[in-house]
Write an enzyme that holds these catalytic residues in place. Sequence first.
Site, PDB file in Angstrom:
ATOM      1  N   LYS A 118       0.829  -1.211   0.000  1.00 17.50           N
ATOM      2  CA  LYS A 118       0.000   0.000   0.000  1.00 17.50           C
ATOM      3  C   LYS A 118       0.866   1.265   0.000  1.00 17.50           C
ATOM      4  O   LYS A 118       0.659   2.169  -0.805  1.00 17.50           O
ATOM      5  CB  LYS A 118      -0.929   0.024   1.229  1.00 17.50           C
TER       6      LYS A 118
ATOM      7  N   ARG B 193      -9.874   0.345   8.700  1.00 21.42           N
ATOM      8  CA  ARG B 193      -9.468  -1.024   8.993  1.00 21.42           C
ATOM      9  C   ARG B 193     -10.511  -1.771   9.818  1.00 21.42           C
ATOM     10  O   ARG B 193     -10.269  -2.920  10.189  1.00 21.42           O
ATOM     11  CB  ARG B 193      -8.137  -1.021   9.742  1.00 21.42           C
TER      12      ARG B 193
ATOM     13  N   ARG C 141      11.453  -5.296   5.275  1.00 18.92           N
ATOM     14  CA  ARG C 141      11.147  -3.879   4.984  1.00 18.92           C
ATOM     15  C   ARG C 141      12.116  -2.943   5.710  1.00 18.92           C
ATOM     16  O   ARG C 141      12.442  -3.147   6.882  1.00 18.92           O
ATOM     17  CB  ARG C 141       9.705  -3.578   5.415  1.00 18.92           C
TER      18      ARG C 141
ATOM     19  N   ARG D 126      11.194  -1.083  11.198  1.00 19.87           N
ATOM     20  CA  ARG D 126      10.134  -0.799  12.155  1.00 19.87           C
ATOM     21  C   ARG D 126      10.117  -1.854  13.253  1.00 19.87           C
ATOM     22  O   ARG D 126      10.287  -3.031  12.977  1.00 19.87           O
ATOM     23  CB  ARG D 126       8.769  -0.787  11.437  1.00 19.87           C
TER      24      ARG D 126
ATOM     25  N   ARG E 194      -0.423  -8.933  13.668  1.00 20.95           N
ATOM     26  CA  ARG E 194      -0.985  -7.947  12.728  1.00 20.95           C
ATOM     27  C   ARG E 194      -1.805  -8.640  11.644  1.00 20.95           C
ATOM     28  O   ARG E 194      -2.857  -8.138  11.244  1.00 20.95           O
ATOM     29  CB  ARG E 194       0.134  -7.100  12.134  1.00 20.95           C
TER      30      ARG E 194
HETATM   31  P1  ADP Z   1       1.251  -1.677   7.461  1.00 19.39           P
HETATM   32  O1  ADP Z   1       1.978  -0.770   6.495  1.00 19.39           O
HETATM   33  O2  ADP Z   1       2.091  -2.830   7.863  1.00 19.39           O
HETATM   34  O3  ADP Z   1      -0.094  -2.073   6.934  1.00 19.39           O
HETATM   35  P2  ADP Z   1       0.670   0.673   9.046  1.00 19.39           P
HETATM   36  O4  ADP Z   1       1.895   1.488   9.016  1.00 19.39           O
HETATM   37  O5  ADP Z   1      -0.429   1.066   8.130  1.00 19.39           O
HETATM   38  O6  ADP Z   1       1.060  -0.860   8.791  1.00 19.39           O
HETATM   39  O7  ADP Z   1       0.101   0.586  10.521  1.00 19.39           O
HETATM   40  C1  ADP Z   1       0.957   0.326  11.615  1.00 19.39           C
HETATM   41  C2  ADP Z   1       0.135   0.183  12.881  1.00 19.39           C
HETATM   42  O8  ADP Z   1      -0.602   1.390  13.135  1.00 19.39           O
HETATM   43  C3  ADP Z   1      -0.927  -0.914  12.845  1.00 19.39           C
HETATM   44  O9  ADP Z   1      -0.394  -2.192  13.179  1.00 19.39           O
HETATM   45  C4  ADP Z   1      -1.911  -0.404  13.904  1.00 19.39           C
HETATM   46  O10 ADP Z   1      -1.418  -0.620  15.201  1.00 19.39           O
HETATM   47  C5  ADP Z   1      -1.888   1.101  13.660  1.00 19.39           C
HETATM   48  N1  ADP Z   1      -2.898   1.496  12.656  1.00 19.39           N
HETATM   49  C6  ADP Z   1      -2.673   2.000  11.417  1.00 19.39           C
HETATM   50  N2  ADP Z   1      -3.828   2.283  10.787  1.00 19.39           N
HETATM   51  C7  ADP Z   1      -4.828   1.925  11.651  1.00 19.39           C
HETATM   52  C8  ADP Z   1      -6.262   1.970  11.585  1.00 19.39           C
HETATM   53  N3  ADP Z   1      -6.901   2.400  10.492  1.00 19.39           N
HETATM   54  N4  ADP Z   1      -6.934   1.519  12.665  1.00 19.39           N
HETATM   55  C9  ADP Z   1      -6.308   1.100  13.778  1.00 19.39           C
HETATM   56  N5  ADP Z   1      -4.975   1.023  13.898  1.00 19.39           N
HETATM   57  C10 ADP Z   1      -4.229   1.436  12.854  1.00 19.39           C
HETATM   58  P1  ADP Z   2       2.148  -1.865   3.215  1.00 19.88           P
HETATM   59  O1  ADP Z   2       2.140  -0.371   3.215  1.00 19.88           O
HETATM   60  O2  ADP Z   2       0.952  -2.456   2.533  1.00 19.88           O
HETATM   61  O3  ADP Z   2       2.359  -2.447   4.569  1.00 19.88           O
HETATM   62  P2  ADP Z   2       4.756  -1.602   1.878  1.00 19.88           P
HETATM   63  O4  ADP Z   2       4.478  -0.752   0.686  1.00 19.88           O
HETATM   64  O5  ADP Z   2       5.432  -0.971   3.025  1.00 19.88           O
HETATM   65  O6  ADP Z   2       3.383  -2.349   2.335  1.00 19.88           O
HETATM   66  O7  ADP Z   2       5.579  -2.870   1.366  1.00 19.88           O
HETATM   67  C1  ADP Z   2       6.027  -3.886   2.276  1.00 19.88           C
HETATM   68  C2  ADP Z   2       7.433  -4.331   1.866  1.00 19.88           C
HETATM   69  O8  ADP Z   2       7.364  -5.035   0.620  1.00 19.88           O
HETATM   70  C3  ADP Z   2       8.417  -3.188   1.634  1.00 19.88           C
HETATM   71  O9  ADP Z   2       9.690  -3.609   2.054  1.00 19.88           O
HETATM   72  C4  ADP Z   2       8.376  -2.964   0.116  1.00 19.88           C
HETATM   73  O10 ADP Z   2       9.633  -2.477  -0.389  1.00 19.88           O
HETATM   74  C5  ADP Z   2       8.120  -4.371  -0.405  1.00 19.88           C
HETATM   75  N1  ADP Z   2       7.249  -4.385  -1.606  1.00 19.88           N
HETATM   76  C6  ADP Z   2       6.189  -3.594  -1.869  1.00 19.88           C
HETATM   77  N2  ADP Z   2       5.621  -3.926  -3.054  1.00 19.88           N
HETATM   78  C7  ADP Z   2       6.326  -4.970  -3.538  1.00 19.88           C
HETATM   79  C8  ADP Z   2       6.235  -5.772  -4.740  1.00 19.88           C
HETATM   80  N3  ADP Z   2       5.279  -5.554  -5.654  1.00 19.88           N
HETATM   81  N4  ADP Z   2       7.137  -6.766  -4.902  1.00 19.88           N
HETATM   82  C9  ADP Z   2       8.111  -6.978  -3.963  1.00 19.88           C
HETATM   83  N5  ADP Z   2       8.248  -6.273  -2.825  1.00 19.88           N
HETATM   84  C10 ADP Z   2       7.368  -5.268  -2.607  1.00 19.88           C
END
Ligand code: ADP
Ligand code: ADP
Length: 216
Positions: A13, A88, A127, A160, A171
């Site tokens: 994302k 979420r 990541r 992270r 998660r």
């Molecule tokens: P990821 O990129 O792995 O999907 P995020 O950076 O979006 O993770 O979120 C990290 C953490 O922040 C989540 O594990 C949760 O604890 C909190 N968080 C983020 N967005 C939300 C949401 N919409 N509702 C509740 N908690 C959230």
């Molecule tokens: P999210 O925001 O959904 O948690 P991220 O964009 O942070 O996901 O991506 C999670 C990890 O996967 C990061 O280390 C990113 O560089 C890697 N990544 C993202 N998209 C791809 C892809 N299409 N193929 C391989 N690795 C990816």
Amino acid sequence: MNIIFMGPPGAGKGTQAERIVSEFKIPHISTGDAFRAAMKQGTAMGVKAKEYVDQGLLVPDDITIGIVKERLQEADCASGFLLDGFPRTLEQAAALDDILTGMERKLDHVINLRVDRDLLLARLTGRRICKSCGATYHVIFNPPHREHLCDKCSGELYQRSDDTEEKVGTRLDEYINKTAPLLAYYEQKHLLREVNGEQEIDAVTSEINSVLRGQA
Ligand code: ADP
Ligand code: ADP
Ligand code: ZN
């Protein structure tokens, strides 16, 4: 253009959002980034959020909804927005509907990035994030040109604290129990579009672009 990016943790994302917002010139609203910023500053909200984020649990709805409501009312959202990681829960989705109705706005697209669970674990544990500009890398799938340094700003890269195998398990469970039900919610509203998030980063971007431009 008013867009939501959905998908489990590690689906891509944030990576895709960085690209799409620069193309469509709309703000990137990441609740995860907002929590990390507040935690770093040590605000009252940040202290509260940290209890949950550190455990890999969702932050309570009232806190999360309040942040998004304020953010959507800022001037730069007038041209549109990309919500990354919000909503979420069903409660958050219902609250978003109310906020948008109150602003006489509506959603244009909900994009779900689909990625298998095994791949998510590999993505999250590898990541790395830039301390200065927030750009996202992966040690194997998307490595920076110089080890530990950001390509864009030469900032230092970090991992992270919730990207450990143990936290990732929690998660992903939170995602399945609380977030996955939202897919049916947006499907019923005919807003949901599935994108195969297992492709190369560029291929995912072009598939998203086609959806947003109404060519797919
Ligand atoms: P990821 O990129 O792995 O999907 P995020 O950076 O979006 O993770 O979120 C990290 C953490 O922040 C989540 O594990 C949760 O604890 C909190 N968080 C983020 N967005 C939300 C949401 N919409 N509702 C509740 N908690 C959230
Ligand atoms: P999210 O925001 O959904 O948690 P991220 O964009 O942070 O996901 O991506 C999670 C990890 O996967 C990061 O280390 C990113 O560089 C890697 N990544 C993202 N998209 C791809 C892809 N299409 N193929 C391989 N690795 C990816
Ligand atoms: Zn950087």
